[in-house]
Write an enzyme that holds these catalytic residues in place. Structure first.
Site, mmCIF file in Angstrom:
data_model
loop_
_atom_site.group_PDB
_atom_site.id
_atom_site.type_symbol
_atom_site.label_atom_id
_atom_site.label_comp_id
_atom_site.label_asym_id
_atom_site.label_seq_id
_atom_site.Cartn_x
_atom_site.Cartn_y
_atom_site.Cartn_z
ATOM 1 N N GLY A 106 26.373 20.082 85.298
ATOM 2 C CA GLY A 106 26.940 21.418 85.419
ATOM 3 C C GLY A 106 26.046 22.451 86.076
ATOM 4 N N SER A 107 25.144 22.055 86.963
ATOM 5 C CA SER A 107 24.259 23.067 87.592
ATOM 6 C C SER A 107 25.044 24.015 88.485
ATOM 7 C CB SER A 107 23.134 22.395 88.377
ATOM 8 O OG SER A 107 23.606 21.824 89.577
ATOM 9 N N ASN A 108 26.120 23.554 89.103
ATOM 10 C CA ASN A 108 26.956 24.455 89.910
ATOM 11 C C ASN A 108 27.715 25.435 89.008
ATOM 12 O OD1 ASN A 108 27.100 24.003 92.969
ATOM 13 N ND2 ASN A 108 27.002 21.926 92.158
ATOM 14 N N HIS A 131 31.593 20.099 97.556
ATOM 15 C CA HIS A 131 31.258 18.711 97.925
ATOM 16 C C HIS A 131 29.900 18.712 98.611
ATOM 17 C CE1 HIS A 131 31.988 14.516 98.938
ATOM 18 N NE2 HIS A 131 31.572 14.786 100.154
ATOM 19 N N ASN A 170 36.834 23.067 95.319
ATOM 20 C CA ASN A 170 35.898 21.988 95.007
ATOM 21 C C ASN A 170 34.651 22.178 95.859
ATOM 22 O OD1 ASN A 170 35.032 19.433 93.830
ATOM 23 N ND2 ASN A 170 35.362 18.544 95.859
ATOM 24 N N ASP A 204 38.890 15.321 98.357
ATOM 25 C CA ASP A 204 38.109 15.914 99.467
ATOM 26 C C ASP A 204 38.913 16.115 100.755
ATOM 27 O OD1 ASP A 204 35.421 13.719 98.460
ATOM 28 O OD2 ASP A 204 35.987 15.695 97.710
ATOM 29 N N GLU A 239 24.474 24.308 97.720
ATOM 30 C CA GLU A 239 25.685 24.413 96.884
ATOM 31 C C GLU A 239 25.608 25.622 95.959
ATOM 32 O OE1 GLU A 239 26.816 20.723 94.912
ATOM 33 O OE2 GLU A 239 25.491 19.680 96.289
HETATM 34 C C1 GRF Z 1 27.173 18.312 93.067
HETATM 35 O O1 GRF Z 1 26.357 17.760 94.068
HETATM 36 C C2 GRF Z 1 28.563 18.499 93.611
HETATM 37 O O2 GRF Z 1 28.595 18.805 94.976
HETATM 38 C C3 GRF Z 1 29.187 17.171 93.376
HETATM 39 O O3 GRF Z 1 28.658 16.708 92.143
HETATM 40 C C4 GRF Z 1 27.399 17.324 91.933
HETATM 41 C C5 GRF Z 1 27.491 17.997 90.592
HETATM 42 O O4 GRF Z 1 26.312 18.552 90.246
HETATM 43 N N1 GRF Z 1 30.621 17.273 93.331
HETATM 44 P P1 GRF Z 1 26.312 19.583 89.007
HETATM 45 O O5 GRF Z 1 27.028 18.909 87.835
HETATM 46 O O6 GRF Z 1 27.019 20.823 89.454
HETATM 47 O O7 GRF Z 1 24.848 19.808 88.741
#
Ligand code: GRF
Length: 198
Positions: free
Chosen positions: A15-17, A112, A110, A153, A182
């Site tokens: 979940g870093s994003n 990617h 999304n 995608d 990202e």
């Molecule tokens: C990210 O690289 C995202 O682009 C891909 O999965 C990864 C998830 O990373 N879909 P996180 O869970 O957000 O750290």
């Protein structure tokens, strides 16, 4: 979109994003808030962060239902009951049910870790993506935010951020560079959508 916007984030892993998006919304004092974090997994890292931040969590997986339609109905009810207007898939490894895509069409994003339309589609996740980019001899890669449709995608590309592929890159070093992109790109696109600029 109206400013008091309720966002649902779907995450399957760390979940870093999700974290980057939440922190950017807070820093921008945005009226948009992440109402809940949904995962197909029972206890992803994303839920630890959500709990620390007081964000509701819900585990929902097709495995929990006898029929796909029951799963779809439960997911729609969960999203609707939180007044969700924008869905963000942030490291989510499942396809959304068609009924969800239809109801929130144009409002599902999304992120990617490659420059779609290249290096996307089934199986293109995690280090596989960066392995393929390096094997293809590309000199640049990057991150893509796109609208989600019924396939993996393939929805309209909204924005991309490019990063160099260095000669001595490994899939891990490239993944780390793309992940930083990202964490910049996703919050920027979400806040532009919230501000009605997209
Ligand atoms: C990210 O690289 C995202 O682009 C891909 O999965 C990864 C998830 O990373 N879909 P996180 O869970 O957000 O750290």
């Amino acid at each position: 979109m109206n400013q008091q916007l309720s966002i649902a984030v779907f995450a399957s892993g760390r979940g870093s994003n999700f974290q980057a998006l939440h922190q950017a919304l807070i820093a921008a004092n945005s009226a948009a808030t992440i109402a809940l974090c949904i995962s197909n997994n029972p206890n992803p890292g994303a839920f630890d962060f959500a709990r620390q931040q007081g964000i509701a969590t819900a585990r929902l997986s097709p495995k929990m239902f006898a029929e796909e339609k029951e799963y779809e109905a439960a997911l729609i009810e969960l999203l609707a009951s939180h007044g969700v207007e924008l869905i963000v898939l942030a490291g989510y490894m499942r396809r959304l049910p068609h009924g969800v895509v239809q109801r929130w069409r144009g409002k599902i994003l999304n992120i990617h870790p490659a420059l779609l339309p290249d290096f996307g589609g089934q199986g293109m996740y995690g280090l596989n993506v960066h392995q393929a980019v390096i094997a293809a001899g590309r000199t640049e890669s990057g991150a893509t935010v796109h609208l989600v449709d019924e396939e993996y995608d393939t929805g309209a590309i909204i924005a991309q951020e490019r990063v160099p592929v260095l000669p001595d890159d490994t899939p891990e070093t490239l993944a780390a560079r793309v992940l930083e992109a990202e964490h910049r790109l996703l919050p920027r696109v979400v806040m532009e959508m919230v501000a009605g600029k997209r």
